[in-house]
Design a protein around this motif. Structure first.
Motif, PDB file in Angstrom:
ATOM      1  N   GLN A   1       0.830  -1.214   0.000  1.00 11.75           N
ATOM      2  CA  GLN A   1       0.000   0.000   0.000  1.00 11.75           C
ATOM      3  C   GLN A   1       0.858   1.255   0.000  1.00 11.75           C
ATOM      4  O   GLN A   1       0.527   2.256  -0.661  1.00 11.75           O
ATOM      5  CB  GLN A   1      -0.937  -0.011   1.209  1.00 11.75           C
ATOM      6  CG  GLN A   1      -2.035  -1.056   1.129  1.00 11.75           C
ATOM      7  CD  GLN A   1      -2.716  -1.291   2.469  1.00 11.75           C
ATOM      8  OE1 GLN A   1      -2.679  -0.425   3.336  1.00 11.75           O
ATOM      9  NE2 GLN A   1      -3.312  -2.459   2.652  1.00 11.75           N
ATOM     10  N   VAL A   2       1.976   1.208   0.733  1.00 12.24           N
ATOM     11  CA  VAL A   2       2.886   2.354   0.765  1.00 12.24           C
ATOM     12  C   VAL A   2       3.454   2.610  -0.630  1.00 12.24           C
ATOM     13  O   VAL A   2       3.524   3.755  -1.096  1.00 12.24           O
ATOM     14  CB  VAL A   2       4.027   2.121   1.780  1.00 12.24           C
ATOM     15  CG1 VAL A   2       5.160   3.121   1.560  1.00 12.24           C
ATOM     16  CG2 VAL A   2       3.493   2.247   3.208  1.00 12.24           C
ATOM     17  N   THR A   3       3.828   1.545  -1.318  1.00 14.38           N
ATOM     18  CA  THR A   3       4.355   1.679  -2.678  1.00 14.38           C
ATOM     19  C   THR A   3       3.323   2.341  -3.594  1.00 14.38           C
ATOM     20  O   THR A   3       3.657   3.234  -4.396  1.00 14.38           O
ATOM     21  CB  THR A   3       4.734   0.293  -3.248  1.00 14.38           C
ATOM     22  OG1 THR A   3       5.751  -0.275  -2.430  1.00 14.38           O
ATOM     23  CG2 THR A   3       5.237   0.410  -4.681  1.00 14.38           C
TER      24      THR A   3
ATOM     25  N   ILE B   1       6.566  10.006   2.246  1.00 18.48           N
ATOM     26  CA  ILE B   1       6.368   8.743   2.972  1.00 18.48           C
ATOM     27  C   ILE B   1       7.729   8.056   3.040  1.00 18.48           C
ATOM     28  O   ILE B   1       8.138   7.352   2.115  1.00 18.48           O
ATOM     29  CB  ILE B   1       5.317   7.844   2.301  1.00 18.48           C
ATOM     30  CG1 ILE B   1       3.991   8.593   2.163  1.00 18.48           C
ATOM     31  CG2 ILE B   1       5.100   6.579   3.135  1.00 18.48           C
ATOM     32  CD1 ILE B   1       2.895   7.787   1.482  1.00 18.48           C
ATOM     33  N   GLN B   2       8.423   8.314   4.133  1.00 18.12           N
ATOM     34  CA  GLN B   2       9.795   7.844   4.276  1.00 18.12           C
ATOM     35  C   GLN B   2       9.849   6.494   4.990  1.00 18.12           C
ATOM     36  O   GLN B   2       9.066   6.230   5.897  1.00 18.12           O
ATOM     37  CB  GLN B   2      10.615   8.867   5.075  1.00 18.12           C
ATOM     38  CG  GLN B   2      10.659  10.244   4.444  1.00 18.12           C
ATOM     39  CD  GLN B   2      11.394  11.247   5.305  1.00 18.12           C
ATOM     40  OE1 GLN B   2      11.776  10.955   6.441  1.00 18.12           O
ATOM     41  NE2 GLN B   2      11.606  12.438   4.766  1.00 18.12           N
ATOM     42  N   THR B   3      10.784   5.668   4.577  1.00 19.35           N
ATOM     43  CA  THR B   3      11.029   4.400   5.259  1.00 19.35           C
ATOM     44  C   THR B   3      11.944   4.648   6.451  1.00 19.35           C
ATOM     45  O   THR B   3      12.969   5.327   6.320  1.00 19.35           O
ATOM     46  CB  THR B   3      11.706   3.385   4.317  1.00 19.35           C
ATOM     47  OG1 THR B   3      10.832   3.138   3.206  1.00 19.35           O
ATOM     48  CG2 THR B   3      11.996   2.080   5.040  1.00 19.35           C
TER      49      THR B   3
ATOM     50  N   TYR C   1       7.320   3.384   8.811  1.00 22.17           N
ATOM     51  CA  TYR C   1       7.247   4.535   7.922  1.00 22.17           C
ATOM     52  C   TYR C   1       6.961   5.813   8.698  1.00 22.17           C
ATOM     53  O   TYR C   1       6.429   5.777   9.819  1.00 22.17           O
ATOM     54  CB  TYR C   1       6.157   4.314   6.876  1.00 22.17           C
ATOM     55  CG  TYR C   1       6.413   3.122   5.980  1.00 22.17           C
ATOM     56  CD1 TYR C   1       7.313   3.211   4.920  1.00 22.17           C
ATOM     57  CD2 TYR C   1       5.778   1.896   6.220  1.00 22.17           C
ATOM     58  CE1 TYR C   1       7.570   2.118   4.112  1.00 22.17           C
ATOM     59  CE2 TYR C   1       6.029   0.804   5.408  1.00 22.17           C
ATOM     60  CZ  TYR C   1       6.926   0.905   4.358  1.00 22.17           C
ATOM     61  OH  TYR C   1       7.198  -0.176   3.575  1.00 22.17           O
ATOM     62  N   ARG C   2       7.310   6.933   8.054  1.00 20.91           N
ATOM     63  CA  ARG C   2       7.058   8.256   8.651  1.00 20.91           C
ATOM     64  C   ARG C   2       6.557   9.186   7.554  1.00 20.91           C
ATOM     65  O   ARG C   2       7.131   9.225   6.458  1.00 20.91           O
ATOM     66  CB  ARG C   2       8.350   8.797   9.254  1.00 20.91           C
ATOM     67  CG  ARG C   2       8.268  10.268   9.699  1.00 20.91           C
ATOM     68  CD  ARG C   2       9.550  10.696  10.390  1.00 20.91           C
ATOM     69  NE  ARG C   2      10.727  10.362   9.582  1.00 20.91           N
ATOM     70  CZ  ARG C   2      11.901  10.047  10.100  1.00 20.91           C
ATOM     71  NH1 ARG C   2      12.075   9.984  11.406  1.00 20.91           N
ATOM     72  NH2 ARG C   2      12.930   9.783   9.304  1.00 20.91           N
ATOM     73  N   LEU C   3       5.497   9.903   7.851  1.00 15.91           N
ATOM     74  CA  LEU C   3       4.953  10.874   6.894  1.00 15.91           C
ATOM     75  C   LEU C   3       5.549  12.245   7.197  1.00 15.91           C
ATOM     76  O   LEU C   3       5.424  12.759   8.321  1.00 15.91           O
ATOM     77  CB  LEU C   3       3.431  10.942   6.981  1.00 15.91           C
ATOM     78  CG  LEU C   3       2.765  11.917   6.013  1.00 15.91           C
ATOM     79  CD1 LEU C   3       2.936  11.450   4.578  1.00 15.91           C
ATOM     80  CD2 LEU C   3       1.293  12.097   6.336  1.00 15.91           C
TER      81      LEU C   3
END
Length: 225
Positions: free
Chosen positions: A194-196, A212-214, A220-222
């Protein structure tokens, strides 16, 4: 500039009460004071306090009795207890009654400030922003909408739910485990998928995400603009 946090000081000793009030005000807090439990009750029903400091050993209704009564009545304002009684049993009694912390007199003003700040950090949660901007896109969590100017960007229900969870903790890492546990029918692997998909709709360059960082080893972090 945000409004100063409002504290209540309750102590029957005029000197200590005034000193506490002046010291807290000098450190940027807004402070109300009361000399007894009855006055404190009136203030608590009138104002929303971020923290209350009660002296236990007051004539009439003690600070501990005031605390117990407030907790039984559903008042959840954080409370720091002050008292000359430093026995372990007294500390335990105060904490069992719903106190957030306990400080025995005499104490250093700096220690009081550190304890006050620690309680406020634990108990004060800023509401998430209603809208988050990301490279020209605007996500409104309340309406569950992602817009590019006047154009609506279509998100699946799962993507909307995921983006809402990340937006609620914008700037903070959120674990895959937490995201999966709060998303019906999701697994940590499906969260990655979903993140992808979200990155393709949000990121200027999905292969080098800036929003949307890994977070390695966590999730994850927005990061808004």
């Amino acid at each position: 500039m945000s409004e100063a946090q409002h504290l209540l000081v309750v102590d029957d000793d005029n000197r200590i009460r005034d000193l506490l009030k002046k010291y807290l005000i000098s450190n940027g807090y807004r402070v109300s004071a009361a000399a007894n439990a009855a006055t404190a009750r009136k203030l608590i029903t009138t104002f929303d306090f971020d923290l209350a400091i009660f002296d236990i050993m007051m004539p009439g209704e003690t600070g501990l009795e005031l605390l117990e009564s407030l907790r039984q009545g559903g008042v959840r304002v954080p409370v720091l207890l002050l008292t000359a009684r430093g026995e372990t049993s007294d500390r335990i009694e105060g904490l069992k009654s719903g106190a957030d912390d306990y400080l025995a007199k005499p104490f250093e003003p700096e220690e009081l400030m550190l304890r006050v700040a620690a309680i406020l950090r634990r108990t004060h949660v800023e509401p998430p922003p209603e809208e988050i901007e990301m490279s020209g896109l605007v996500f409104n969590a309340k309406r569950a909408e992602l817009n590019d100017g006047e154009h609506h960007v279509r998100l699946t229900e799962a993507e909307t739910h995921l983006l809402s969870m990340l937006a609620a903790k914008a700037g903070e890492p959120v674990s895959r485990e937490e995201l999966a546990s709060k998303s019906p029918g999701s697994t940590e692997r499906s969260i990655d998928v979903q993140v992808t998909r979200l990155r393709r709709k949000i990121e200027p360059d999905p292969k080098q995400p800036i929003h949307i960082q890994t977070v390695r080893g966590i999730g994850y972090r927005l990061m808004p603009d």
